[in-house]
Design an enzyme around this catalytic site. Structure first.
Site, PDB file in Angstrom:
ATOM      1  N   ASP A 189      13.428   3.557  -1.619  1.00 47.25           N
ATOM      2  CA  ASP A 189      13.035   2.302  -0.978  1.00 47.25           C
ATOM      3  C   ASP A 189      13.469   1.125  -1.846  1.00 47.25           C
ATOM      4  OD1 ASP A 189      11.827   3.785   1.022  1.00 47.25           O
ATOM      5  OD2 ASP A 189       9.881   3.805   0.006  1.00 47.25           O
ATOM      6  N   ASP A 213      11.220  -3.570  -0.008  1.00 44.04           N
ATOM      7  CA  ASP A 213       9.970  -2.833   0.133  1.00 44.04           C
ATOM      8  C   ASP A 213       8.871  -3.510  -0.672  1.00 44.04           C
ATOM      9  OD1 ASP A 213       8.306  -0.796   1.087  1.00 44.04           O
ATOM     10  OD2 ASP A 213       8.617   0.384  -0.726  1.00 44.04           O
ATOM     11  N   ASP A 217       5.740  -0.259  -7.831  1.00 46.45           N
ATOM     12  CA  ASP A 217       5.007   0.913  -7.365  1.00 46.45           C
ATOM     13  C   ASP A 217       4.707   1.827  -8.540  1.00 46.45           C
ATOM     14  OD1 ASP A 217       5.294  -0.083  -4.838  1.00 46.45           O
ATOM     15  OD2 ASP A 217       6.367   1.646  -4.018  1.00 46.45           O
ATOM     16  N   ARG A 269      -1.402  -6.502  -1.276  1.00 46.51           N
ATOM     17  CA  ARG A 269      -1.210  -5.522  -2.350  1.00 46.51           C
ATOM     18  C   ARG A 269      -1.045  -6.176  -3.719  1.00 46.51           C
ATOM     19  NH1 ARG A 269       2.550  -0.608   0.122  1.00 46.51           N
ATOM     20  NH2 ARG A 269       1.326  -0.304   2.025  1.00 46.51           N
TER      21      ARG A 269
END
Length: 391
Positions: A189, A213, A217, A269
């Site tokens: 991604d 994206d 992460d 997020r």
């Protein structure tokens, strides 16, 4: 066995003290005068006031806080100093002088710097070897407009002072792996930085924005991570902690998020957490569209002395919980000494005790009063360090 363990800890402490003494030269009165009035957070105060920081770059390894601990495994007499002089990229046969050669081909302790300002367009994700430091201080380095960074099954990595943006998803293909051997990599991604089964990772003073994206992460069992002094902006999905709802190994995940600047134009997020634990402290939130902090699968989070400035219109609530989540009573979202402006609010877990980070001695730090958050995050993101003075 006990005595050997005590001796080991003692000599690690002695080594740290010796290195700090060596890396802290006496400042002239002229240079000292330039430091007056600067208000820095605990990490920056450890190295930025040193006008000779270029000569003592490795001092940075002793400045990390939170779950990553100190990065003393990234320095030592066996350290390899590598300078990037070529902005080109070959994902399979990297040339000496390029970033990929230093980050993927060379094994051991590697400290990477940059000869000059660079715009690096990676042809495939950059897989970074263990015990590697990418130190962008002294140059303006952009990694942008295609593939970006992946920290895959490695440990003891520092990413410092890099601008990473406009990252794009990548089709499966061959690429130089973190062990110096070409491997097959599946579809990726468009994240700025993705951690996969990684540990002891420090992401500090980077600017991340506008990726396909997300920006950062932490997935598939990654843990012992500190995310500090970064500027996250212009992004829908900012930071994901935990792979997916079914990946229970992320219950062991521990992440510190401290001194970061979120916004403008971030949607959600900041972070979104699954299963594990996050200590989110002394960050500045400059608005959001959907929510700032959320998650699923019974995560634990301590939000401490953050400044949440709600958007003028839209959602004022900081938190979000996944719809249809059955075990709502297992949530542990706590707000301690946070400040809320423009009508911001935080739905906390009722009852119970606030989960503590339980840091050890080398991880611990003092969370300052929220009144200081604006000043302590003023230098968040990548900066350009003058050749003649402090950063």
């Amino acid at each position: 066995m006990v005595s050997h363990g005590i001796k080991f800890v003692f000599w690690r402490f002695v080594l740290a003290v010796v290195v700090i003494v060596i890396f802290t030269p006496k400042f002239s009165s002229a240079k000292q005068s330039k430091l007056v009035g600067l208000k820095m957070n605990m990490i920056d105060r450890c190295w930025r006031p040193n006008p000779e920081w270029r000569r003592y770059r490795q001092q940075l390894a002793f400045c990390s806080i939170g779950y990553v601990g100190k990065m003393i495994n990234n320095v030592g007499n066996d350290l390899i100093h590598y300078k990037v002089i070529d902005s080109n990229d070959d994902p399979i046969n990297p040339k000496p002088g390029t970033l990929r050669y230093g980050a993927s081909v060379i094994q051991g302790k590697v400290w990477i710097t940059f000869q000059k300002d660079m715009n690096i367009k990676l042809m495939k994700p950059l897989l970074i070897s263990s015990f590697t430091t990418i130190d962008g201080r002294g140059a303006t380095v952009h990694i942008a407009d295609n593939a970006c960074l992946m920290i895959y099954k490695t440990t003891n990595i520092i990413i410092h002072n890099i601008r990473i943006h406009h990252c794009k998803a990548q089709a499966p293909g061959m690429v130089m792996g973190p062990n110096g051997k070409v491997i097959s990599l599946g579809q990726v991604d468009g994240d700025a930085i993705r951690l996969v089964t990684a540990s002891k990772i420090w992401i500090d003073h980077n600017t991340l924005y506008s990726c396909e994206d997300g920006l950062l992460d932490v997935t598939r069992g990654s843990t012992d991570v500190t995310i500090s002094n970064n500027w996250f902006r212009e992004q829908d999905k900012v930071m994901l902690l935990g792979h997916d709802d079914g990946y229970v190994r992320d219950k062991n995940m521990k992440v510190t998020v401290v001194y970061n600047h979120f916004g403008p134009n971030c949607n959600q997020r900041m972070p979104r957490i699954r299963h594990g634990y996050a200590h989110v402290a002394n960050n500045l939130y400059l608005g959001w569209m959907q929510y700032a902090i959320g998650g699923s699968m019974g995560p634990s989070l301590k939000s401490e002395a953050n400044l949440f400035i709600a958007p003028k219109v839209g959602s004022k609530e900081v938190t979000w919980r996944k719809d249809g989540y059955k075990n709502v009573d297992k949530w542990e979202f706590y707000s301690v000494r946070d400040a809320f402006e423009n009508g911001a609010s935080f739905v906390v877990t009722k009852g119970g005790s606030v989960p503590k980070p339980n840091y050890n001695k080398e991880q611990g730090f003092k969370v300052v009063d929220v009144k200081s958050v604006r000043s302590l995050t003023r230098s968040s993101g990548a900066f350009r360090c003058s050749r003649t003075s402090i950063c």
